[in-house]
Design a protein around this motif. Structure first.
Motif, PDB file in Angstrom:
ATOM      1  N   VAL A   1     -73.608 -62.041   1.031  1.00  0.00           N
ATOM      2  CA  VAL A   1     -72.947 -63.336   1.192  1.00  0.00           C
ATOM      3  C   VAL A   1     -73.503 -64.326   0.168  1.00  0.00           C
ATOM      4  O   VAL A   1     -72.751 -65.086  -0.454  1.00  0.00           O
ATOM      5  N   ILE A   2     -74.810 -64.320  -0.021  1.00  0.00           N
ATOM      6  CA  ILE A   2     -75.420 -65.197  -1.024  1.00  0.00           C
ATOM      7  C   ILE A   2     -74.844 -64.898  -2.404  1.00  0.00           C
ATOM      8  O   ILE A   2     -74.460 -65.816  -3.140  1.00  0.00           O
ATOM      9  N   ALA A   3     -74.767 -63.638  -2.761  1.00  0.00           N
ATOM     10  CA  ALA A   3     -74.231 -63.253  -4.069  1.00  0.00           C
ATOM     11  C   ALA A   3     -72.792 -63.715  -4.225  1.00  0.00           C
ATOM     12  O   ALA A   3     -72.406 -64.235  -5.288  1.00  0.00           O
ATOM     13  N   THR A   4     -71.984 -63.559  -3.186  1.00  0.00           N
ATOM     14  CA  THR A   4     -70.589 -63.997  -3.227  1.00  0.00           C
ATOM     15  C   THR A   4     -70.504 -65.502  -3.435  1.00  0.00           C
ATOM     16  O   THR A   4     -69.711 -65.988  -4.252  1.00  0.00           O
ATOM     17  N   LYS A   5     -71.336 -66.241  -2.718  1.00  0.00           N
ATOM     18  CA  LYS A   5     -71.330 -67.704  -2.853  1.00  0.00           C
ATOM     19  C   LYS A   5     -71.785 -68.123  -4.243  1.00  0.00           C
ATOM     20  O   LYS A   5     -71.222 -69.045  -4.839  1.00  0.00           O
ATOM     21  N   GLN A   6     -72.798 -67.446  -4.772  1.00  0.00           N
ATOM     22  CA  GLN A   6     -73.266 -67.779  -6.121  1.00  0.00           C
ATOM     23  C   GLN A   6     -72.193 -67.459  -7.159  1.00  0.00           C
ATOM     24  O   GLN A   6     -72.008 -68.221  -8.112  1.00  0.00           O
ATOM     25  N   ASP A   7     -71.507 -66.348  -6.976  1.00  0.00           N
ATOM     26  CA  ASP A   7     -70.425 -65.994  -7.897  1.00  0.00           C
ATOM     27  C   ASP A   7     -69.307 -67.032  -7.849  1.00  0.00           C
ATOM     28  O   ASP A   7     -68.761 -67.421  -8.890  1.00  0.00           O
ATOM     29  N   SER A   8     -68.967 -67.480  -6.656  1.00  0.00           N
ATOM     30  CA  SER A   8     -67.923 -68.503  -6.501  1.00  0.00           C
ATOM     31  C   SER A   8     -68.340 -69.803  -7.171  1.00  0.00           C
ATOM     32  O   SER A   8     -67.541 -70.460  -7.840  1.00  0.00           O
ATOM     33  N   LYS A   9     -69.590 -70.174  -6.980  1.00  0.00           N
ATOM     34  CA  LYS A   9     -70.098 -71.402  -7.583  1.00  0.00           C
ATOM     35  C   LYS A   9     -70.066 -71.291  -9.106  1.00  0.00           C
ATOM     36  O   LYS A   9     -69.640 -72.217  -9.797  1.00  0.00           O
ATOM     37  N   SER A  10     -70.493 -70.154  -9.630  1.00  0.00           N
ATOM     38  CA  SER A  10     -70.486 -69.953 -11.083  1.00  0.00           C
ATOM     39  C   SER A  10     -69.075 -70.000 -11.633  1.00  0.00           C
ATOM     40  O   SER A  10     -68.826 -70.588 -12.696  1.00  0.00           O
ATOM     41  N   ALA A  11     -68.134 -69.412 -10.930  1.00  0.00           N
ATOM     42  CA  ALA A  11     -66.738 -69.427 -11.370  1.00  0.00           C
ATOM     43  C   ALA A  11     -66.191 -70.850 -11.364  1.00  0.00           C
ATOM     44  O   ALA A  11     -65.498 -71.263 -12.301  1.00  0.00           O
TER      45      ALA A  11
ATOM     46  N   GLU B   1     -67.918 -73.617 -11.651  1.00  0.00           N
ATOM     47  CA  GLU B   1     -68.570 -74.365 -12.729  1.00  0.00           C
ATOM     48  C   GLU B   1     -67.968 -74.004 -14.088  1.00  0.00           C
ATOM     49  O   GLU B   1     -67.850 -74.853 -14.963  1.00  0.00           O
ATOM     50  N   ALA B   2     -67.577 -72.746 -14.243  1.00  0.00           N
ATOM     51  CA  ALA B   2     -66.957 -72.321 -15.511  1.00  0.00           C
ATOM     52  C   ALA B   2     -65.604 -73.000 -15.699  1.00  0.00           C
ATOM     53  O   ALA B   2     -65.226 -73.356 -16.827  1.00  0.00           O
ATOM     54  N   VAL B   3     -64.866 -73.191 -14.608  1.00  0.00           N
ATOM     55  CA  VAL B   3     -63.549 -73.795 -14.691  1.00  0.00           C
ATOM     56  C   VAL B   3     -63.640 -75.323 -14.807  1.00  0.00           C
ATOM     57  O   VAL B   3     -62.990 -75.946 -15.632  1.00  0.00           O
ATOM     58  N   PHE B   4     -64.469 -75.921 -13.948  1.00  0.00           N
ATOM     59  CA  PHE B   4     -64.511 -77.373 -13.843  1.00  0.00           C
ATOM     60  C   PHE B   4     -65.681 -78.012 -14.577  1.00  0.00           C
ATOM     61  O   PHE B   4     -65.801 -79.227 -14.610  1.00  0.00           O
ATOM     62  N   GLY B   5     -66.553 -77.215 -15.103  1.00  0.00           N
ATOM     63  CA  GLY B   5     -67.739 -77.755 -15.757  1.00  0.00           C
ATOM     64  C   GLY B   5     -68.835 -78.011 -14.754  1.00  0.00           C
ATOM     65  O   GLY B   5     -68.594 -78.212 -13.573  1.00  0.00           O
ATOM     66  N   LYS B   6     -70.036 -77.933 -15.234  1.00  0.00           N
ATOM     67  CA  LYS B   6     -71.197 -78.114 -14.367  1.00  0.00           C
ATOM     68  C   LYS B   6     -71.411 -79.588 -14.091  1.00  0.00           C
ATOM     69  O   LYS B   6     -71.329 -80.416 -14.981  1.00  0.00           O
TER      70      LYS B   6
END
Length: 62
Positions: free
Chosen positions: A44-54, A56-61
């Motif tokens: 679940v942590i990995a999934t959440k981190q992947d979602s967050k990274s995605a 950030e890639a789309v909307f910027g950090k």
């Protein structure tokens, strides 16, 4: 209802449970169950981190 009447949070029930009276096989079974839960939580942590990274890639950090 008083706070004392409420069940403990799930994490406390795992870490504060009375285990001294359990047999060795029961303790080993508990370890297997807890290890399975660790894997599930890490997934679940990995999934959440992947979602967050995605995001950030789309909307910027921020």
């Amino acid at each position: 209802m008083q706070d004392d009447d409420l069940p403990p949070p799930p994490i406390l029930s795992l870490t504060k449970a009375e285990i001294e009276d359990l047999s060795v096989p029961e303790l080993e079974e508990r370890i297997v169950a807890l290890e399975g839960e660790i894997v599930r939580v890490r997934d679940v942590i990995a999934t959440k981190q992947d979602s967050k990274s995605a995001a950030e890639a789309v909307f910027g950090k921020s």
